[in-house]
Structures are given as C-alpha cells and as structure tokens.
Design a protein around this motif. Structure first.
Motif, mmCIF file in Angstrom:
data_model
loop_
_atom_site.group_PDB
_atom_site.id
_atom_site.type_symbol
_atom_site.label_atom_id
_atom_site.label_comp_id
_atom_site.label_asym_id
_atom_site.label_seq_id
_atom_site.Cartn_x
_atom_site.Cartn_y
_atom_site.Cartn_z
ATOM 1 N N LEU A 92 0.737 -0.975 0.173
ATOM 2 C CA LEU A 92 -0.221 -0.031 0.136
ATOM 3 C C LEU A 92 0.746 1.240 0.046
ATOM 4 O O LEU A 92 0.231 1.863 -0.741
ATOM 5 N N MET A 93 2.040 1.618 0.761
ATOM 6 C CA MET A 93 2.467 2.571 1.063
ATOM 7 C C MET A 93 3.668 2.511 -0.609
ATOM 8 O O MET A 93 3.496 3.869 -1.290
ATOM 9 N N ILE A 94 4.213 1.223 -1.377
ATOM 10 C CA ILE A 94 4.602 1.655 -2.784
ATOM 11 C C ILE A 94 3.211 2.401 -3.264
ATOM 12 O O ILE A 94 3.909 3.344 -4.597
ATOM 13 N N GLU A 95 2.243 1.923 -3.419
ATOM 14 C CA GLU A 95 1.213 2.196 -4.396
ATOM 15 C C GLU A 95 0.666 3.577 -4.152
ATOM 16 O O GLU A 95 -0.198 3.959 -5.085
ATOM 17 N N ASN A 96 0.823 3.645 -3.211
ATOM 18 C CA ASN A 96 -0.122 5.280 -2.891
ATOM 19 C C ASN A 96 0.862 6.135 -2.093
ATOM 20 O O ASN A 96 0.857 6.562 -0.671
ATOM 21 N N PRO A 97 1.817 6.822 -3.011
ATOM 22 C CA PRO A 97 2.864 8.027 -2.575
ATOM 23 C C PRO A 97 2.300 8.769 -1.657
ATOM 24 O O PRO A 97 2.542 9.480 -0.701
ATOM 25 N N ASP A 98 1.108 9.377 -2.345
ATOM 26 C CA ASP A 98 0.308 11.204 -2.191
ATOM 27 C C ASP A 98 -0.014 10.501 -0.120
ATOM 28 O O ASP A 98 -0.403 11.106 -0.312
ATOM 29 N N ARG A 99 -0.217 9.511 -0.135
ATOM 30 C CA ARG A 99 -0.786 8.887 0.881
ATOM 31 C C ARG A 99 0.221 8.620 2.058
ATOM 32 O O ARG A 99 -0.038 8.820 3.163
ATOM 33 N N ALA A 100 1.702 7.838 1.612
ATOM 34 C CA ALA A 100 2.274 7.252 2.267
ATOM 35 C C ALA A 100 3.928 8.988 2.417
ATOM 36 O O ALA A 100 4.295 8.035 2.869
ATOM 37 N N ASN A 101 3.913 9.316 1.433
ATOM 38 C CA ASN A 101 5.516 10.012 1.510
ATOM 39 C C ASN A 101 4.707 11.573 2.885
ATOM 40 O O ASN A 101 3.905 11.851 3.041
ATOM 41 N N GLY A 102 5.970 11.501 3.396
ATOM 42 C CA GLY A 102 6.034 11.727 4.156
ATOM 43 C C GLY A 102 5.856 11.819 5.922
ATOM 44 O O GLY A 102 5.770 12.297 7.009
ATOM 45 N N HIS A 103 5.261 10.573 5.511
ATOM 46 C CA HIS A 103 4.792 9.663 6.933
ATOM 47 C C HIS A 103 5.540 8.870 7.939
ATOM 48 O O HIS A 103 6.817 8.122 6.645
ATOM 49 N N ILE A 104 5.450 8.882 9.014
ATOM 50 C CA ILE A 104 6.435 7.123 9.226
ATOM 51 C C ILE A 104 5.386 6.114 9.844
ATOM 52 O O ILE A 104 4.543 7.080 10.900
ATOM 53 N N PHE A 105 5.915 5.033 9.856
ATOM 54 C CA PHE A 105 4.313 4.099 9.740
ATOM 55 C C PHE A 105 4.468 3.250 11.267
ATOM 56 O O PHE A 105 5.491 2.297 10.629
ATOM 57 N N ASN A 106 4.056 2.913 12.419
ATOM 58 C CA ASN A 106 3.850 1.038 12.845
ATOM 59 C C ASN A 106 3.478 0.590 12.214
ATOM 60 O O ASN A 106 2.923 0.837 11.369
ATOM 61 N N VAL A 107 3.525 -0.390 11.969
ATOM 62 C CA VAL A 107 3.741 -1.686 10.833
ATOM 63 C C VAL A 107 3.654 -3.543 11.892
ATOM 64 O O VAL A 107 5.039 -3.658 12.645
ATOM 65 N N GLY A 108 2.491 -3.214 12.638
ATOM 66 C CA GLY A 108 2.413 -3.669 13.758
ATOM 67 C C GLY A 108 1.129 -4.607 14.271
ATOM 68 O O GLY A 108 -0.293 -4.574 13.596
ATOM 69 N N ASN A 109 0.660 -5.891 15.304
ATOM 70 C CA ASN A 109 -0.492 -6.517 15.267
ATOM 71 C C ASN A 109 -1.167 -5.949 17.038
ATOM 72 O O ASN A 109 -0.059 -6.525 17.542
ATOM 73 N N PRO A 110 -1.625 -4.894 17.500
ATOM 74 C CA PRO A 110 -1.845 -4.850 18.824
ATOM 75 C C PRO A 110 -2.681 -5.673 19.448
ATOM 76 O O PRO A 110 -2.985 -5.852 20.905
ATOM 77 N N ASN A 111 -3.420 -6.564 18.838
ATOM 78 C CA ASN A 111 -3.831 -7.606 19.273
ATOM 79 C C ASN A 111 -3.297 -9.126 19.598
ATOM 80 O O ASN A 111 -4.205 -9.252 19.907
ATOM 81 N N ASN A 112 -1.704 -8.948 18.939
ATOM 82 C CA ASN A 112 -1.266 -10.325 18.981
ATOM 83 C C ASN A 112 -0.375 -9.785 20.167
ATOM 84 O O ASN A 112 1.007 -10.421 20.032
ATOM 85 N N GLU A 113 -0.374 -9.756 21.549
ATOM 86 C CA GLU A 113 0.270 -9.306 21.880
ATOM 87 C C GLU A 113 0.606 -11.050 23.378
ATOM 88 O O GLU A 113 -0.421 -10.859 23.951
ATOM 89 N N VAL A 114 1.468 -10.880 23.686
ATOM 90 C CA VAL A 114 2.069 -11.988 24.924
ATOM 91 C C VAL A 114 3.772 -11.603 25.809
ATOM 92 O O VAL A 114 4.208 -10.774 25.082
ATOM 93 N N THR A 115 3.678 -12.324 26.952
ATOM 94 C CA THR A 115 4.673 -12.501 27.302
ATOM 95 C C THR A 115 5.669 -13.214 26.437
ATOM 96 O O THR A 115 5.716 -14.073 25.821
ATOM 97 N N VAL A 116 6.962 -12.843 26.432
ATOM 98 C CA VAL A 116 7.359 -14.333 26.104
ATOM 99 C C VAL A 116 7.376 -15.574 26.570
ATOM 100 O O VAL A 116 7.254 -16.525 25.969
ATOM 101 N N ARG A 117 7.051 -15.252 27.807
ATOM 102 C CA ARG A 117 7.182 -16.970 28.174
ATOM 103 C C ARG A 117 6.046 -17.203 27.869
ATOM 104 O O ARG A 117 5.990 -19.010 26.883
#
Ligand code: NAD
Ligand code: UDP
Length: 389
Positions: free
Chosen positions: A274-299
């Motif tokens: 999406l970043m590659i193909e939407n430069p007008d929406r992606a340029n100048g931005h810093i993006f977190n890319v992760g899944n906040p719903n998949n949190e676990v401890t390492v254990r």
C-alpha cells in the motif's frame, strides 16, 4: 499477473508499473516483498543483496512467468560505486539492509552502528540528490522502553495506555545508558530517521519510514548449525524453533517477562505494498506496522509455540519445555530489553486503511508447519551424527 490488468490505488488512480531498487532483498522481509510484488503487480525489481538464498526460488529457472521483472545484483552497499547508478535507474528505492539481530547489538556495536547509520547514508543522499523516492526500514525499537516501565510496579498508571502505547508522532525515544550497548541499534536507526526527516524538510526528499513491530513468518533468520552458524543467536522465533526441532528446552531470558506484539509477515507486506502504490498518502509519514491484538509475554510465546509445534510435528512436548537463563549468560554484557511494544495504529489506518488480520495462533501454525517441513529432517541428521572429540 496479466500485463493488461489495470490496477488502481486507494484514490482511484491507475498504478503505473515501477522499477523498484530493493536493497536487502535477499533477507526475510525482502524475500516476502519480492514474492508479493512479482506475483501481484507488474513492477520490476532490482534486487540488491550480498546473499540470494532466500530469493533463489524467484530467480530460477528462467522460465518463471516474472523472469524478466527481477534482476539480482550481488552488491555490498558499504563499498560499491554501482549504488548511485541503480538508484538513478529506479523510481523508488526500498532500503532493508541492516544488521538487525539483538545478539549483535551489544557484541558487535560498531558493525551495528555502521550498518544501520553510516552505510545507509549514501542511500539517503543519492535519493535526495536525484529526486528519487525512498522507503526506509527503521524499527519499533526506536521507541526503546515505555514511560510506564519507570513507574512503581504497583502503580495503577501502568494500566493506562497513555503510558505504554507507542505513537509515531507523540511517544519519546527512551534508551538505556551508553554501556547498555543493546541500544546501539535503536540509536543508529533513530539518527537515520532524523536525517531522512530533515532531508524531507530541507531538501524535499520524498520518504516513508517503516517501523516494523516483530514481523514473523517463514524464512526468518536461520537455524543454527543447519543454514547458519552453529554458535549464532537469531531472533526469538528462530531460537525457539531451533529448540523445538532439537527437542531441547526453550530459553527464557530473564524469566521471559518482556512483552511483544507479533504480526504475520504476509499481513505486514500488504501494508508495504500500500505504501509503494499510494505515494501521495505515504510520503512524509512514519508508520508503525504491527498487530496490537497479538500481545504476549515471551514466556507465553514459548508456551504457545510448544503447543503448536506438538500439533504440527505429532510429537509430544517435553515435560518441562522452558528453562530460565540470565540475559548476561545468553547475550553477554551490555544487553538490555524493551519491556512492552504496542503499536498505535491511528496513522496507518487513516492514511492507508491497513489492518492486520492473522491471529498469533494461526501465524505460528503456518510458520511452524514451514519450519518443520524445511528443517526437521536436516536437524535429525545432525543430531544423529556422532560428535568428534
Ligand atoms: P534480514 O537480516 O533478514 O535482512 C536484511 C538483509 O540485508 C540481509 O539479506 C542482508 O544480507 C542484507 N544486507 C545487510 N547489509 C548489507 C550490505 N551492506 N549490503 C547489501 N546487503 C546487505 O532482516 P529483516 O528481518 O528482513 O529486516 C529488514 C529491515 O527491517 C531491517 O532494516 C531491520 O532493521 C528492519 N526491521 C525488521 C523487523 C522484523 O520484525 N523482521 C523488526 C524491526 C526492524
Ligand atoms: N528471547 C528469549 N529467548 C531466546 C531469544 C529471545 O527469551 O531464545 C527474548 C529476548 O530477550 C526478547 C524477546 O525474546 O525479550 C524478543 O527477542 P528478539 O530477538 O526476537 O528481538 P526483539 O524483539 O528484542 O527485537
């Protein structure tokens, strides 16, 4: 992909075929990004790396339907005059090249800093000077520790997301002291982010910065003694996979209390496309890319991987599948850790409408199925060989 299909971006504009220089294309993320681009888009890739093993299946044989659209260049960006020419030939440069395994940060801090800052400098400079767009891979580690980690253990504020959710445009970067060399990587990544941002502000560089939050999946790192050095220490997915394949205990560093959110590589790659193909929406931005719903401890991760692997392999888990080790014993002097990493998703949602889909169980199931198919036989052979004294 059929050459005649017209593809449109999020603003309904046709997507023109691009030539993309991908630096670090032979690594874990690069291999998945190459696959996605070749299978689903008409773009051409100039794939640059010192290794090509993970993209061999995309380069050979010549009869592959995308054969003319990927070209491999075995180049070390530390010292190669061909770099600027390749950037000039491309519409977009994606820089993935880095030393990015925590075991290196405190034991090879100079290599880590050079790789993540000094070696990335010419890439930024050539993009800026030649008016070329840059997508640069940084890391969630630039956030360092959460504000909440400095509160008393029993403080109710620790439960307040304001003290731990990591926001691109608001959270501070909190690293340990200089002798905690773990932070050499995060600090080098932070400085290159600042330089790229300044090139954008002062010289008009069109840039996007990606902060991956523990992307995992097939082809991540290596299994020590099989396709990497016997004494090597990869990232946690490969460390735990290695132990499961060998029927050894999974080592929990400092009790495995740190928390991580894991995202499936195939979900994350959708965001990059999406970043590659939407430069007008992606340029100048810093993006977190992760899944906040998949949190676990390492254990918890270790326990889940143990259960998933027992299903996948059909072999019962060890009675005591984990063992505690100190960070000094495991990583050596100068190790330190990020306590918790939950990405805020507001910016990527607003700009690109991206959301991760895959649950932790499902992504571990497909990844460990791959690990088992790829490595189980080879590991058995190595284990059964008598050791020479
Ligand atoms: P990786 O180690 O699998 O890939 C990096 C690739 O860069 C390797 O193939 C390596 O050979 C290549 N490379 C390194 N130095 C080079 C040089 N001087 N010249 C040419 N090639 C060189 O790592 P990855 O997981 O694919 O990560 C890619 C990027 O994403 C890195 O910048 C990393 O810091 C960042 N990142 C990844 C994650 C993750 O979850 N995988 C998390 C945070 C940040
Ligand atoms: N870790 C662990 N056992 C291992 C490997 C890693 O307990 O065999 C821990 C490590 O200390 C960290 C977490 O797992 O808390 C994630 O480590 P990884 O190497 O994946 O990188 P990080 O997320 O810290 O960048």
């Amino acid at each position: 992909m059929a050459a005649s299909t017209v593809r449109i971006n999020l603003d309904g504009k046709p997507i023109n075929p691009l030539t993309i220089l991908m630096i670090g294309a032979g690594g874990f993320i690069g291999s998945h990004l190459c696959e996605k681009i070749l299978q689903e888009t008409p773009h051409k890739i100039l794939a640059l790396d010192v290794y090509s093993d993970k993209i061999k299946h995309l380069l050979e044989p010549d009869s592959l339907e995308w054969a003319g659209r990927i070209q491999f260049h075995r180049i070390n960006i530390k010292h190669d005059s061909r770099l600027e020419g390749l950037i000039k030939m491309s519409d977009l440069t994606i820089n993935l090249a880095a030393i990015c395994t925590p075991a290196d940060y405190n034991t090879r801090p100079l290599d880590t800093i050079y790789s993540n800052f000094i070696d990335a400098l010419p890439v930024v400079k050539y993009c800026s000077e030649n008016g070329k767009r840059l997508i640069h891979f940084s890391t969630c580690e630039v956030y360092g520790k959460t504000i909440g980690s400095f509160l008393p253990k029993d403080s109710p504020l620790r439960q307040d997301p304001a003290y731990y959710v990591l926001k691109e445009d608001a959270s501070p970067c909190i690293f340990g002291s200089i002798e905690k060399q773990r932070w050499s990587y995060a600090c080098a990544k932070q400085l290159i982010e600042r330089l790229i941002y300044a090139e954008g502000a002062e010289n008009g560089l069109e840039f996007t910065i990606v902060r991956p939050f523990n992307w995992i999946g097939p082809r991540m790192d290596f299994i020590p003694g099989i396709d990497g050095p016997s004494e090597g220490v990869p990232r946690v997915l490969a460390c735990f996979s290695n132990a499961l394949l060998r029927r050894e205990q999974l080592k929990l560093v400092d009790g495995g209390e740190s928390q991580r959110t894991f995202v499936y590589i195939k979900d994350a790659i959708e965001a990059v496309l999406l970043m590659i193909e939407n430069p007008d929406r992606a340029n100048g931005h810093i993006f977190n890319v992760g899944n906040p719903n998949n949190e676990v401890t390492v254990r918890q991760l270790a326990e889940m991987m143990t259960a998933v692997y027992a299903n996948v392999s059909g072999e019962p888990a060890l009675e005591e599948p984990t063992v505690d080790v100190s960070s000094k014993e495991f990583y050596g002097e100068g190790y330190d850790d990020s306590d918790k990493r939950i990405p805020d998703m507001t910016i990527i949602n607003k700009q690109l409408g991206w959301n991760p889909k895959t649950s932790l169980w499902d992504l571990l199931d497909s990844t460990l199925t791959y690990q088992h198919k790829t490595y189980a036989e080879a590991v058995k052979k190595v284990i059964s060989k008598p050791t020479t004294s």
